[in-house]
Design a protein around this motif. Sequence first.
Motif, mmCIF file in Angstrom:
data_model
loop_
_atom_site.group_PDB
_atom_site.id
_atom_site.type_symbol
_atom_site.label_atom_id
_atom_site.label_comp_id
_atom_site.label_asym_id
_atom_site.label_seq_id
_atom_site.Cartn_x
_atom_site.Cartn_y
_atom_site.Cartn_z
ATOM 1 N N PHE A 297 45.583 24.964 92.274
ATOM 2 C CA PHE A 297 44.523 23.742 92.308
ATOM 3 C C PHE A 297 43.130 24.491 91.410
ATOM 4 O O PHE A 297 42.492 23.758 90.886
ATOM 5 N N LYS A 298 42.710 25.688 91.843
ATOM 6 C CA LYS A 298 41.721 26.131 91.296
ATOM 7 C C LYS A 298 41.597 26.327 89.867
ATOM 8 O O LYS A 298 40.674 26.135 88.935
ATOM 9 N N GLU A 299 43.018 26.961 89.273
ATOM 10 C CA GLU A 299 43.076 27.200 87.845
ATOM 11 C C GLU A 299 43.125 25.583 87.278
ATOM 12 O O GLU A 299 42.461 25.610 86.115
ATOM 13 N N LEU A 300 43.845 24.601 87.835
ATOM 14 C CA LEU A 300 43.717 23.265 87.171
ATOM 15 C C LEU A 300 42.305 22.445 87.186
ATOM 16 O O LEU A 300 41.868 22.119 86.275
ATOM 17 N N ASP A 301 41.495 22.928 88.149
ATOM 18 C CA ASP A 301 40.116 22.564 87.949
ATOM 19 C C ASP A 301 39.501 23.164 86.976
ATOM 20 O O ASP A 301 38.454 22.543 86.457
ATOM 21 N N GLU A 302 39.735 24.257 86.608
ATOM 22 C CA GLU A 302 38.813 25.027 85.643
ATOM 23 C C GLU A 302 39.564 24.694 84.266
ATOM 24 O O GLU A 302 38.728 24.625 83.515
ATOM 25 N N ASP A 303 40.670 24.371 84.272
ATOM 26 C CA ASP A 303 41.052 24.160 82.831
ATOM 27 C C ASP A 303 41.446 22.807 82.558
ATOM 28 O O ASP A 303 41.429 22.189 81.138
ATOM 29 N N ILE A 304 41.365 21.842 83.528
ATOM 30 C CA ILE A 304 41.612 20.439 83.112
ATOM 31 C C ILE A 304 40.120 19.484 83.239
ATOM 32 O O ILE A 304 39.813 19.223 84.110
ATOM 33 N N THR A 305 39.596 19.717 82.120
ATOM 34 C CA THR A 305 38.073 19.253 81.898
ATOM 35 C C THR A 305 37.935 18.484 80.817
ATOM 36 O O THR A 305 38.628 18.692 79.862
ATOM 37 N N GLU A 306 36.865 17.994 80.598
ATOM 38 C CA GLU A 306 36.576 16.868 79.357
ATOM 39 C C GLU A 306 36.511 17.899 78.113
ATOM 40 O O GLU A 306 36.464 17.105 77.051
ATOM 41 N N ALA B 176 51.220 28.476 100.260
ATOM 42 C CA ALA B 176 50.015 27.815 100.410
ATOM 43 C C ALA B 176 48.959 28.479 99.509
ATOM 44 O O ALA B 176 48.078 27.669 98.812
ATOM 45 N N ALA B 177 48.877 29.761 99.678
ATOM 46 C CA ALA B 177 47.981 30.555 98.726
ATOM 47 C C ALA B 177 48.204 30.323 97.236
ATOM 48 O O ALA B 177 47.244 30.168 96.410
ATOM 49 N N ALA B 178 49.350 29.963 96.909
ATOM 50 C CA ALA B 178 49.828 30.039 95.388
ATOM 51 C C ALA B 178 49.339 28.487 94.964
ATOM 52 O O ALA B 178 48.997 28.246 93.991
ATOM 53 N N ILE B 179 49.610 27.640 96.028
ATOM 54 C CA ILE B 179 49.148 26.196 95.764
ATOM 55 C C ILE B 179 47.487 26.241 95.796
ATOM 56 O O ILE B 179 47.163 25.569 94.484
ATOM 57 N N VAL B 180 46.933 26.810 96.623
ATOM 58 C CA VAL B 180 45.363 26.692 96.310
ATOM 59 C C VAL B 180 44.974 27.349 94.945
ATOM 60 O O VAL B 180 44.288 26.851 94.197
ATOM 61 N N ALA B 181 45.639 28.440 94.649
ATOM 62 C CA ALA B 181 45.172 29.166 93.448
ATOM 63 C C ALA B 181 45.590 28.222 92.137
ATOM 64 O O ALA B 181 44.850 28.408 91.183
#
Length: 76
Positions: free
Chosen positions: A21-30, A14-19
């Motif tokens: 998601f955080k990384e994807l939110d930072e990297d997958i941007t316009e 679960a901790a790895a999944i949350v991490a």
Amino acid sequence: MPVTTRSMTKKIQAAAIVACFKELDEDITEDYFDPEVLKMLRGRIDKIKTRFENKENYEDILKDLEILGEDAGEYI
């Protein structure tokens, strides 16, 4: 009550999944993706988040996140 190996594994997953998601939110941007690709990737992230919230198999979710990351790399 002692912590079992199974419950500890789920907490680590679960901790790895949350991490992830955080990384994807930072990297997958316009900044990196055109609007159509961004929309597609964000849609996949949302589906995976829903599965996580529903406490589906964490191991499968981690695999799907890895695939998503690889797919995203092809669009950069």
